[in-house]
Scaffold this motif. Structure first.
Motif, PDB file in Angstrom:
ATOM      1  N   HIS A   1       0.328  -0.048   1.445  1.00  0.00           N
ATOM      2  CA  HIS A   1       1.532   0.530   2.048  1.00  0.00           C
ATOM      3  C   HIS A   1       1.576   0.373   3.558  1.00  0.00           C
ATOM      4  O   HIS A   1       2.665   0.375   4.145  1.00  0.00           O
ATOM      5  CB  HIS A   1       1.635   2.009   1.675  1.00  0.00           C
ATOM      6  CG  HIS A   1       1.950   2.245   0.235  1.00  0.00           C
ATOM      7  ND1 HIS A   1       3.228   2.198  -0.264  1.00  0.00           N
ATOM      8  CD2 HIS A   1       1.147   2.496  -0.833  1.00  0.00           C
ATOM      9  CE1 HIS A   1       3.216   2.435  -1.566  1.00  0.00           C
ATOM     10  NE2 HIS A   1       1.959   2.623  -1.931  1.00  0.00           N
TER      11      HIS A   1
ATOM     12  N   GLU B   1      10.759   1.502  -6.871  1.00  0.00           N
ATOM     13  CA  GLU B   1       9.602   0.850  -6.260  1.00  0.00           C
ATOM     14  C   GLU B   1       8.434   1.831  -6.159  1.00  0.00           C
ATOM     15  O   GLU B   1       8.555   2.997  -6.531  1.00  0.00           O
ATOM     16  CB  GLU B   1       9.989   0.312  -4.878  1.00  0.00           C
ATOM     17  CG  GLU B   1      11.096  -0.742  -4.941  1.00  0.00           C
ATOM     18  CD  GLU B   1      11.463  -1.252  -3.554  1.00  0.00           C
ATOM     19  OE1 GLU B   1      10.701  -0.955  -2.599  1.00  0.00           O
ATOM     20  OE2 GLU B   1      12.498  -1.917  -3.425  1.00  0.00           O
ATOM     21  N   ASN B   2       7.301   1.357  -5.632  1.00  0.00           N
ATOM     22  CA  ASN B   2       6.123   2.203  -5.501  1.00  0.00           C
ATOM     23  C   ASN B   2       6.180   2.980  -4.186  1.00  0.00           C
ATOM     24  O   ASN B   2       6.622   2.476  -3.167  1.00  0.00           O
ATOM     25  CB  ASN B   2       4.846   1.357  -5.536  1.00  0.00           C
ATOM     26  CG  ASN B   2       4.625   0.726  -6.899  1.00  0.00           C
ATOM     27  OD1 ASN B   2       4.953   1.318  -7.916  1.00  0.00           O
ATOM     28  ND2 ASN B   2       4.083  -0.471  -6.918  1.00  0.00           N
ATOM     29  N   SER B   3       5.706   4.219  -4.225  1.00  0.00           N
ATOM     30  CA  SER B   3       5.561   5.036  -3.021  1.00  0.00           C
ATOM     31  C   SER B   3       4.100   5.441  -2.872  1.00  0.00           C
ATOM     32  O   SER B   3       3.309   5.308  -3.815  1.00  0.00           O
ATOM     33  CB  SER B   3       6.458   6.277  -3.091  1.00  0.00           C
ATOM     34  OG  SER B   3       6.063   7.115  -4.161  1.00  0.00           O
TER      35      SER B   3
ATOM     36  N   PRO C   1       9.460   7.635  -7.063  1.00  0.00           N
ATOM     37  CA  PRO C   1       9.694   6.751  -8.212  1.00  0.00           C
ATOM     38  C   PRO C   1      10.260   7.501  -9.420  1.00  0.00           C
ATOM     39  O   PRO C   1      10.051   8.711  -9.575  1.00  0.00           O
ATOM     40  CB  PRO C   1       8.300   6.191  -8.516  1.00  0.00           C
ATOM     41  CG  PRO C   1       7.536   6.337  -7.252  1.00  0.00           C
ATOM     42  CD  PRO C   1       8.072   7.565  -6.590  1.00  0.00           C
TER      43      PRO C   1
ATOM     44  N   GLN D   1      -4.435   2.013  -1.694  1.00  0.00           N
ATOM     45  CA  GLN D   1      -3.056   2.393  -1.373  1.00  0.00           C
ATOM     46  C   GLN D   1      -2.778   2.275   0.126  1.00  0.00           C
ATOM     47  O   GLN D   1      -1.680   1.893   0.540  1.00  0.00           O
ATOM     48  CB  GLN D   1      -2.788   3.834  -1.837  1.00  0.00           C
ATOM     49  CG  GLN D   1      -2.825   4.026  -3.343  1.00  0.00           C
ATOM     50  CD  GLN D   1      -1.716   3.283  -4.038  1.00  0.00           C
ATOM     51  OE1 GLN D   1      -0.692   2.945  -3.449  1.00  0.00           O
ATOM     52  NE2 GLN D   1      -1.905   3.014  -5.333  1.00  0.00           N
TER      53      GLN D   1
ATOM     54  N   SER E   1       0.675  12.807  -6.707  1.00  0.00           N
ATOM     55  CA  SER E   1       0.481  12.252  -8.057  1.00  0.00           C
ATOM     56  C   SER E   1       0.325  13.376  -9.064  1.00  0.00           C
ATOM     57  O   SER E   1      -0.298  14.407  -8.801  1.00  0.00           O
ATOM     58  CB  SER E   1      -0.756  11.349  -8.073  1.00  0.00           C
ATOM     59  OG  SER E   1      -1.888  12.058  -7.620  1.00  0.00           O
TER      60      SER E   1
END
Length: 409
Positions: free
Chosen positions: A308, A382-384, A154, A304, A359
């Motif tokens: 995902h 987008e989110n990973s 991101p 998460q 992170s």
């Protein structure tokens, strides 16, 4: 007299005629084999000597001499210990030998004035090395950090790492080509435009061209971070190609780049393993998929994993394999197949279908506008999958095969 008109001729033949035909066929095949042996060019013997035009010839010879001396010492140890040599148990599969496209980092550091340190934006902490940083500072060389593969994480993660690394040295986020420059010329033009796209290199070149004196630029980095692809991107931006017999190329009037990057050694035996090390040596870790994915499941949160992987409700992390097996309908008999489920996760990571990042604490500011303009079209918005740690505790226990006649005591 009976008429034989319209009857088919018999296919029977005498044994003498049948064996004669077989003998003629064998002789014919033998003659063909002889002519083929004469016509095929025999393989020439490969000369093991290093040509004079080879880059870093003296250093390669010194390394070969050291390896030969080490082998002699090992033979002496075997003789003194009676043929018994004690070896330490391996905590993880050893990394394969480095590719011929890279050389030792010591050679690049000694020959370059400015070093481009390539970092994978997915796990920057794993790409850094305090020992290499100290070696560069002792040599008095400058560092420029290159945040590569910004299209896989991101945009806010790229900005956070840029703000953190810019306190140490100059940072340039780029997206390098996905294929090598030499291979690019052999591909159909349509695929060339798709895979040979890059961004952020123009800003790096403008920064290097500001040097008042003649300098040499070297490239270093760990395995599979995109070192050679960065070199290809820089050369393409300058409209140049990499020559086979040269070790450097001219970027501008005062700047030359060393085209053979330096390889920084990965994790050693007994040290914690990073996710990038696993992806770089995927062929080794595919033999232990459950151990690797179990360590991966411990550094991600349950929320998460549900988001995902689109999993049903499960107990984290013990029920992660069962949930993956139910999601992809993978069973061995009537039980969930944990090994097949783990291989599915590893293949998604390898093929970039499952994007991830380590992170980083704190919310960073946006990238400067000059740097953002070059990579804006490649950024991932987008989110990973966020990983809480850059290190994975992979516990691999190899099964020992029993010899014939051996029983448990």
């Amino acid at each position: 007299m009976v008429s034989t008109f319209g009857k088919k001729e018999s296919k029977r033949m005498t044994c003498h005629k049948k064996y004669k035909i077989r003998r003629k066929v064998r002789e014919h095949n033998r003659k063909l084999a002889k002519t083929l042996k004469k016509s095929v060019n025999k393989k020439k013997k490969v000369d093991g000597s290093i040509p004079n035009m080879a880059p870093f010839k003296e250093e390669i010879l010194l390394e070969a001499i050291k390896q030969a001396e080490d082998k002699k010492e090992q033979k002496k140890l075997k003789k003194t210990t009676g043929g018994l040599v004690v070896t330490k148990p391996k905590a993880c599969p050893a990394a394969p030998a480095s590719a011929t496209k890279s050389v030792s980092r010591h050679l690049v550091i000694s020959n370059a004035d400015i070093l481009l340190w390539i970092l994978d934006a997915r796990n920057v902490a794993e790409c850094l090395d305090e020992g290499v940083m100290g070696e560069i500072r002792e040599a008095g060389k400058r560092i420029i950090f290159i945040l590569n593969k910004v299209d896989l994480v991101p945009a806010n993660v790229v900005a956070a790492w840029y703000n953190k690394l810019s306190k140490v040295a100059d940072v340039f986020p780029i997206k390098s080509t996905e294929i090598m420059l030499t291979d690019c010329e052999q591909i159909i033009p349509a695929f060339k435009q798709k895979f040979a796209r890059f961004g952020g290199v123009k800003e790096l070149l403008e920064h290097l061209k500001k040097e008042p004196e003649e300098v040499k630029v070297g490239v270093i980095g760990k395995q599979k971070v995109g070192k050679s692809c960065v070199v290809s991107s820089v050369l393409r931006a300058c409209g140049r190609t990499k020559k086979k017999r040269s070790t450097d190329a001219k970027i501008s009037e005062k700047v030359r780049i060393i085209t053979t990057p330096g390889l920084i050694d990965g994790a050693k035996e007994g040290e914690p393993i990073g996710i990038l090390h696993i992806l770089a040596n995927m062929s080794n870790f595919m033999n232990y998929p459950v151990e690797v994915v179990d360590a991966l499941a411990r550094v991600i949160t349950k929320e998460q994993a549900l988001l995902h992987f689109t999993l049903p409700e499960f107990d984290h992390p013990t029920g992660f394999f069962d949930a993956i097996a139910v999601r992809y309908n993978v069973y061995f008999g009537k039980k969930p197949d944990h090994a097949a489920a783990a291989r599915i996760v590893l293949k998604q990571l390898r093929d970039h279908k499952l994007k991830f990042h380590v992170s980083i604490g704190g919310s960073g500011e946006d990238l400067p506008e000059p740097l953002l303009s070059g990579i804006k079209q490649f950024l991932y918005h987008e989110n990973s999958l966020p990983l809480m740690s850059s290190e994975l505790e992979v516990k691999i226990v190899k099964a020992v095969k029993k010899k014939r006649g051996e029983t448990d005591m």
